[in-house]
Design a protein around this motif. Structure first.
Motif, short mmCIF file in Angstrom:
data_model
loop_
_atom_site.label_atom_id
_atom_site.label_comp_id
_atom_site.label_asym_id
_atom_site.label_seq_id
_atom_site.Cartn_x
_atom_site.Cartn_y
_atom_site.Cartn_z
N PRO A 64 -8.88 6.28 4.20
CA PRO A 64 -8.44 5.10 4.98
C PRO A 64 -9.35 4.81 6.17
CG PRO A 64 -6.97 6.97 5.34
CD PRO A 64 -7.86 7.34 4.20
N GLU A 65 -9.97 5.86 6.73
CA GLU A 65 -10.90 5.66 7.85
C GLU A 65 -12.06 4.76 7.45
OE1 GLU A 65 -9.38 9.96 7.92
OE2 GLU A 65 -10.14 8.54 6.45
N ASN A 77 -2.44 1.63 1.15
CA ASN A 77 -1.42 1.99 0.17
C ASN A 77 -1.59 3.45 -0.27
OD1 ASN A 77 0.46 2.08 -1.86
ND2 ASN A 77 -0.37 0.37 -3.04
N ASN A 78 -0.92 4.35 0.44
CA ASN A 78 -1.04 5.78 0.12
C ASN A 78 0.23 6.35 -0.50
OD1 ASN A 78 0.67 5.85 2.29
ND2 ASN A 78 -0.64 7.15 3.58
N THR A 98 -9.47 0.26 -5.81
CA THR A 98 -9.27 1.69 -6.06
C THR A 98 -10.57 2.48 -5.92
OG1 THR A 98 -9.61 1.36 -8.45
CG2 THR A 98 -7.34 1.27 -7.62
N ARG A 99 -11.71 1.77 -5.80
CA ARG A 99 -13.01 2.45 -5.68
C ARG A 99 -13.65 2.07 -4.35
NH1 ARG A 99 -16.79 1.01 -10.48
NH2 ARG A 99 -16.49 -1.05 -9.51
N PRO A 100 -14.26 3.02 -3.66
CA PRO A 100 -14.85 2.74 -2.34
C PRO A 100 -15.87 1.62 -2.36
CG PRO A 100 -14.74 5.11 -2.73
CD PRO A 100 -14.36 4.46 -4.01
N GLN A 101 -16.66 1.53 -3.41
CA GLN A 101 -17.72 0.52 -3.45
C GLN A 101 -17.17 -0.91 -3.54
OE1 GLN A 101 -17.25 3.04 -5.58
NE2 GLN A 101 -17.97 2.56 -7.66
N ASP A 102 -15.88 -1.04 -3.85
CA ASP A 102 -15.29 -2.38 -3.96
C ASP A 102 -14.62 -2.84 -2.67
OD1 ASP A 102 -16.04 -2.45 -6.63
OD2 ASP A 102 -14.15 -1.58 -7.33
N ILE A 103 -14.57 -1.97 -1.66
CA ILE A 103 -13.84 -2.32 -0.43
C ILE A 103 -14.48 -3.49 0.30
CG2 ILE A 103 -13.09 -1.50 1.84
CD1 ILE A 103 -13.08 1.34 0.67
N ALA A 159 -4.21 -14.11 2.18
CA ALA A 159 -4.82 -13.17 1.23
C ALA A 159 -4.35 -11.76 1.54
CB ALA A 159 -6.34 -13.24 1.30
N LEU A 160 -4.32 -10.93 0.52
CA LEU A 160 -3.90 -9.54 0.66
C LEU A 160 -4.85 -8.64 -0.10
CD1 LEU A 160 -0.37 -8.03 0.69
CD2 LEU A 160 -2.01 -7.16 -1.01
N VAL A 161 -5.31 -7.58 0.56
CA VAL A 161 -6.16 -6.57 -0.07
C VAL A 161 -5.36 -5.28 -0.16
CG1 VAL A 161 -8.35 -5.33 0.02
CG2 VAL A 161 -8.19 -7.65 0.95
N ASP A 162 -5.07 -4.85 -1.38
CA ASP A 162 -4.27 -3.65 -1.63
C ASP A 162 -5.23 -2.50 -1.93
OD1 ASP A 162 -2.46 -1.74 -2.44
OD2 ASP A 162 -1.72 -2.86 -4.18
N VAL A 163 -5.38 -1.58 -0.95
CA VAL A 163 -6.33 -0.49 -1.08
C VAL A 163 -5.57 0.82 -1.30
CG1 VAL A 163 -8.30 0.70 -0.08
CG2 VAL A 163 -7.86 -1.68 0.52
N VAL A 164 -5.83 1.47 -2.42
CA VAL A 164 -5.18 2.76 -2.70
C VAL A 164 -5.93 3.84 -1.93
CG1 VAL A 164 -4.54 4.41 -4.48
CG2 VAL A 164 -4.45 1.95 -4.97
N THR A 165 -5.26 4.43 -0.94
CA THR A 165 -5.90 5.39 -0.04
C THR A 165 -5.33 6.80 -0.21
OG1 THR A 165 -4.34 4.87 1.74
CG2 THR A 165 -6.40 3.62 1.66
N ASP A 166 -6.04 7.74 0.36
CA ASP A 166 -5.71 9.16 0.25
C ASP A 166 -4.48 9.48 1.11
OD1 ASP A 166 -5.61 11.89 0.09
OD2 ASP A 166 -7.64 12.24 0.83
N PRO A 167 -3.37 9.93 0.49
CA PRO A 167 -2.17 10.25 1.27
C PRO A 167 -2.34 11.49 2.13
CG PRO A 167 -1.86 10.88 -1.02
CD PRO A 167 -3.15 10.13 -0.96
#
Length: 583
Positions: free
Chosen positions: A361-362, A461-462, A504-509, A523-531
């Motif tokens: 997430p950082e 989103n963790n 879901t991939r860092p290169q797409d952030i 707009a909404l960006v849903d980023v799956v992050t490390d819990p």
């Protein structure tokens, strides 16, 4: 034709320059909503009255003006409470219109009856019920003037039948309002006692809060004269962090950098405009506190030198009374530690991070900071988003940072973004949402779509309540009940009418954030992050370490700080080389 009280109320708000009211229509509120027809005031329909109060608070904080929200009686009032608590504690200038059951039925256990005056007592600075149109005109003035004067939220309780009453001209409503802030100079005795303490001390640390908002240059002038490092509370970050040649970071639960080390090495602490609540982080050394709110002085820690006054006015009066210190070794040592601490953290959180899944997430926050506009508004949900907001978002003279600084409620980021964006559709507004917080007021996605507000929400989103998990681990409890099933917020947002991106991939952030910020609509960006990306302050205690050892096998003990390292590096240039000191 005679006006009703509702029409008189709306006319008064128009005269004040109010442009919108956030709320939900309902029977007892209908006369006021009807009175908006033909006025210049927009009705901003939300999905929960709580969100209306959050939105109004944010509008006020970014504009400095009064903002208005409204709720119907009974359940509408009780929904109101959470957002009003937050707006009140954040010092927003908000008028809350709380409609009530018919006046004849008050006290009869009528349908939807509550006692609004008791309900809102603790989350307002002024709360009164309208008993007649004539009396209502008078207390409307009082409510407006109270919140403009900085007393927090004002609540006007209006029974539906009173709103329909015929109103007559009331001279008090023609009074001019004032929102100016007086410059309060401290008593001479207090000022001289502080000056003497500064003269005697060798190592002094300044710790500032939101009360330094209008005193940034004075704080830096004092720091230069006494060769003091400057730390800040979360509320002071927006005003004291950027371009600060004395910066040693932040203390508290979200802390970073060398602030705690500066505390430990000092023989005098200057608390300037801060009601910092976490006394366990404050050192037990001689302490001075300057605050325009006298009631704040000494309620967090033992204060030896109380100074009741405005921070800027106090420093202006103080500077001629103190001599310039020549030895800057303590300041330079702390600047070195600040740079060293942040270098270590940056290395830990940026090396090979582009390949790490789940996403750190950082890293998301750092990219967001880099891509956002220089005048962007950032709102943050309470929880781990506060950490990324505090450590990664670089403030500046044009940026605004909003959070639930004192109430600490979840679900605030998205409705705050609604209020900030409604106030200025041409300014970039970014909501840093936790998945837990967004879930609580998920219906407000529909509000953003309905009004086509061009805000951007980035969801960390963790699938976890990360801050609660951290609290459990620090206390030595295994984390229970903090993790939940994965939610596809991108799909939900798309169904609600928002442009959405799933990452879901860092290169797409970076590409996703760029597209979201450029989109002409919500707009909404849903980023799956490390819990497991948890963060605790640099001043971690042995008891806390023990708690982690008992309860967790995988925890990150430090968090990143993004572009703040650039400031720490540049401050190293201010440290004289050996042999360059003047004797």
């Amino acid at each position: 034709m005679a006006k009703t009280y509702a029409q008189q109320l709306v006319g008064s708000l128009e005269d004040l320059g109010v442009e919108r009211i956030f709320g939900i229509v309902g029977d007892s509120l209908n006369p006021i909503v009807d009175a908006l027809a033909g006025s210049s005031i927009d009705w901003v329909h939300v999905r929960n009255e709580e969100a209306a109060a959050f939105a109004a608070g944010a509008e006020s904080l970014v504009t400095g003006k009064i903002a208005v929200c409204a709720a119907s009686c009974g359940p509408g009032n009780t929904h109101f409470v959470q957002g009003l608590y937050d707006s009140h504690r954040n010092g927003a200038k908000v008028l809350a219109i709380a409609s009530h059951i018919p006046s004849l039925q008050i006290g009869s256990k009528f349908f939807q009856e509550t006692h609004p005056e008791a309900l809102f007592q603790e989350c307002s600075g002024y709360c009164e019920m309208v008993n007649s149109a004539q009396q209502g005109a008078r207390i409307l003035h009082n409510a407006i003037q109270s919140t403009l004067a900085g007393n927090g939220v004002s609540v006007l309780v209006i029974p539906g039948d009173i709103a329909k009453e015929e109103a007559h001209d009331e001279p008090q409503l023609r009074s001019k309002y004032t929102s100016s802030v007086p410059l309060a100079c401290p008593a001479d005795g207090e000022l001289r006692a502080l000056a003497e303490a500064i003269e005697k001390a060798d190592k002094i640390t300044i710790f500032g809060g939101a009360g330094c908002a209008q005193a940034r240059e004075q704080v830096f002038a004092l720091a230069e004269k006494i060769k003091s490092p400057v730390g800040h509370a979360y509320g002071g970050k927006q005003f004291l962090h950027y371009d600060n040649p004395y910066d040693v970071g932040m203390s508290g639960l979200l802390g970073y950098g060398a602030c705690d080390q500066a505390f430990d090495g000092s023989d005098l602490l200057l608390l300037l405009g801060t009601d910092f609540p976490y006394n366990e982080f404050l050192p037990k050394i001689p302490t001075a506190q300057v605050d325009i709110e006298g009631a704040h002085i000494g309620r967090r820690t033992k204060v030896d030198y109380p100074v009741h006054g405005d921070v800027g006015a106090t420093i202006d009066a103080l500077l001629p009374l103190i001599s310039e210190k020549k030895d800057r070794s303590f300041l330079d040592d702390m600047l070195g530690k600040q740079a060293s601490n942040l270098e270590h953290v940056i290395e830990a959180y940026t090396k090979n991070v582009e390949d790490m899944v789940p996403i750190h997430p950082e890293y998301v926050a750092r990219i967001l900071d880099e891509e956002a506009a220089e005048d962007a508004v950032f709102t943050a949900d309470t929880g781990m988003c506060n950490v990324w907001h505090a450590r990664y978002i670089t403030p500046g003279p044009k940026r605004s940072l909003l959070a639930s600084l004192r109430h600490g409620t979840m679900a605030n980021a998205f409705p705050m973004a609604i209020g900030a964006q409604a106030a200025d559709r041409n300014r970039q507004v970014v909501a840093m949402c936790g998945d837990g917080g967004l879930s609580m007021l998920l219906g407000e996605l529909l509000t953003a779509a309905l009004h086509d507000l061009p805000l951007t929400a980035v969801v960390f989103n963790n699938s976890s309540l990360g801050m609660v998990k951290l609290e459990m681990l620090v206390e030595g409890f295994p984390d229970r009940g903090t993790d939940h099933a994965e939610v596809d917020f991108a799909a939900i947002a798309e169904a609600c009418g928002l442009k959405s991106f799933k990452v879901t991939r860092p290169q797409d952030i970076r590409p996703a954030i760029k597209k979201a910020l450029a989109h002409d609509g919500p707009a909404l960006v849903d980023v799956v992050t490390d819990p497991n990306a948890l963060s605790i302050p640099p001043g971690i205690s042995l008891e806390q370490v023990s708690g982690f050892a008992r309860a967790a096998s995988r925890t990150v003990l430090e968090g990143g700080v993004g572009r703040m390292i650039d400031l720490a590096r540049s401050n190293l240039r201010n440290i004289p080389r050996p042999g360059s000191f003047r004797l």
